[in-house]
Design an enzyme around this catalytic site. Structure first.
Site, mmCIF file in Angstrom:
data_model
loop_
_atom_site.group_PDB
_atom_site.id
_atom_site.type_symbol
_atom_site.label_atom_id
_atom_site.label_comp_id
_atom_site.label_asym_id
_atom_site.label_seq_id
_atom_site.Cartn_x
_atom_site.Cartn_y
_atom_site.Cartn_z
ATOM 1 N N ARG A 124 0.819 -1.236 0.000
ATOM 2 C CA ARG A 124 0.000 0.000 0.000
ATOM 3 C C ARG A 124 0.845 1.275 0.000
ATOM 4 O O ARG A 124 0.391 2.333 0.399
ATOM 5 C CB ARG A 124 -0.958 0.031 1.190
ATOM 6 N N ARG A 244 -3.631 20.960 -15.916
ATOM 7 C CA ARG A 244 -2.589 19.953 -16.211
ATOM 8 C C ARG A 244 -2.830 19.263 -17.550
ATOM 9 O O ARG A 244 -1.891 18.779 -18.187
ATOM 10 C CB ARG A 244 -2.493 18.927 -15.072
ATOM 11 N N HIS A 267 8.281 7.727 -27.843
ATOM 12 C CA HIS A 267 7.198 8.591 -27.355
ATOM 13 C C HIS A 267 7.380 10.056 -27.786
ATOM 14 O O HIS A 267 6.461 10.672 -28.326
ATOM 15 C CB HIS A 267 7.124 8.477 -25.825
HETATM 16 N N1 GLY Z 1 3.358 14.274 -18.825
HETATM 17 C C1 GLY Z 1 2.120 14.928 -18.595
HETATM 18 C C2 GLY Z 1 1.812 15.123 -17.157
HETATM 19 O O1 GLY Z 1 2.625 14.859 -16.289
HETATM 20 O O2 GLY Z 1 0.729 15.554 -16.851
#
Ligand code: GLY
Length: 377
Positions: A124, A244, A267
């Protein structure tokens, strides 16, 4: 040369990002977060790092900690699976790791993501430290607590937000980073500039030669600037409830291309292709000027990033984009630019519009030399 960037989580200090040129201060930094000699340590690294730098890190860590083991896995995105995490759990159980012990994620984004996920879930939750070695992981994936693995055909489908206790970079390791991996890091760096700072975008253009020549001082300055942009975003929106999501600029089509290329493209290269498509869409259907769109494409090319996807069908890319997990109520959350330095979420792009962006970067419709803006793709 060294630098330190503090990161807060919900207003309280959470961890430090240390930029160093070697491992000399690693033990001091680990001690400063309360690590004790009798904690067991497991270094997680891929097969490339194992060959190149594992013994250097292991020597430093073993000089302080009594028990240091390592867990290595085959390099590449194909290893970012629950299966690799299970093997890591098994190694930790066999070596009687308990909740007070420590994982060190030593490598690029794949290593950081899967080690962080193992740390979040083993017993956990046990502590982990990010020691990112690729440019991409230094400026992006090691910061902000996103951890996880790919599942079936889905990128990062299973994971957790789980913060590291420390991020420690030895920037001298960048000199052994292969050129294509360096370019991948530049993809995320150009992304930071595109979404948040026109000044930084111009700085990248001005310092392109020094960056390409890996001038250590300029690289450190650049990594600090990118880490600060990323830090500011994740501090304001740690769990991607809003702002974000802007960090996903280029990622919807990028992830689709990455999947369809069966991870033959890296990527950051796919993010480059995704950003080219997103810029084209921002120009055709939004407010981005043709000059700004051209400037982004030209900067991507300058850092050896592809801006077209070879041999993939437009429909397949659209289908794969739709299955990306970054959707709300079934709709793709597309990130567009209004100008360089100003990004926003566009939830209402129609499939026909997204297809236009895909066509712009797909080999079915573009020449390999230039993507032509303003012409029918
Ligand atoms: N790599 C995108 C983020 O960390 O939100």
């Amino acid at each position: 040369m060294s630098a330190s960037i503090p990161v807060t989580y919900h207003g309280a200090f959470c961890y430090e990002i240390c930029l160093e040129q070697d491992f000399k201060r690693l033990i001091e930094k680990l001690a400063s977060i309360g690590c004790k000699r009798d904690q067991k340590v497991c270094i997680v690294a891929d097969s490339n790092l194992e060959k190149l730098h594992l013994s250097a890190l292991s020597d430093v860590v073993s000089a302080y900690f009594d028990v240091v083991i390592s867990f290595c896995f085959p390099a590449g995105e194909a290893s970012k699976t629950i299966d690799t995490v299970q093997k890591l759990y098994a190694k930790l159980i066999e070596n009687q790791f308990d909740r007070h012990d420590l994982l060190l994620a030593f490598g690029g984004g794949v290593t950081g993501d899967l080690t962080g996920f193992a740390a979040a879930t083993y017993l956990r939750g046990i502590d982990f430290v990010q020691i990112p070695t690729s440019l991409l992981s230094q400026v992006d994936s090691s910061i902000g607590g996103k951890t996880g693995v790919d599942f079936w055909q889905y990128k990062n489908m299973v994971g957790a937000f789980y913060q590291p206790r420390l991020v420690y970079m030895n920037l001298s390791l960048l000199h052994t980073l292969p050129a294509n991996q360096f370019a991948c890091g530049m993809g995320e760096i150009i992304k930071h500039a595109c979404i948040k700072s026109a000044d930084y975008f111009n700085w990248l253009k001005t310092h392109a030669d020094d960056i390409r020549n890996r001038n250590p001082q300029i690289l450190e300055e650049m990594i600090v600037k990118s880490c600060e942009i990323k830090r500011d975003v994740v501090e304001r929106d740690p769990k991607e409830q809003g702002e974000r999501a802007l960090l996903n600029f280029g990622h919807t089509i990028g992830h689709a291309v990455e999947k369809l290329s069966a991870f033959q493209l890296l990527h950051g290269q796919c993010v480059g292709i995704g950003m080219a498509a997103a810029c084209f869409l921002s120009c055709q259907f939004g407010r981005l000027t043709k000059e700004d769109c051209d400037a982004v494409l030209s900067l991507l090319r300058q850092f050896d990033l592809p801006v077209f996807a070879d041999g993939l069908s437009d429909e397949d890319i659209l289908l794969a984009s739709r299955s990306d997990k970054k959707r709300i109520a079934g709709k793709i959350q597309f990130i567009v630019l209004d100008a360089i330095g100003h990004a926003r979420i566009e939830p209402d792009l129609k499939d026909e519009q997204i297809l236009t962006g895909i066509a712009f970067v797909s080999s079915c419709h573009t020449t390999k030399q230039e993507n032509q803006i303003g012409e029918e793709p």
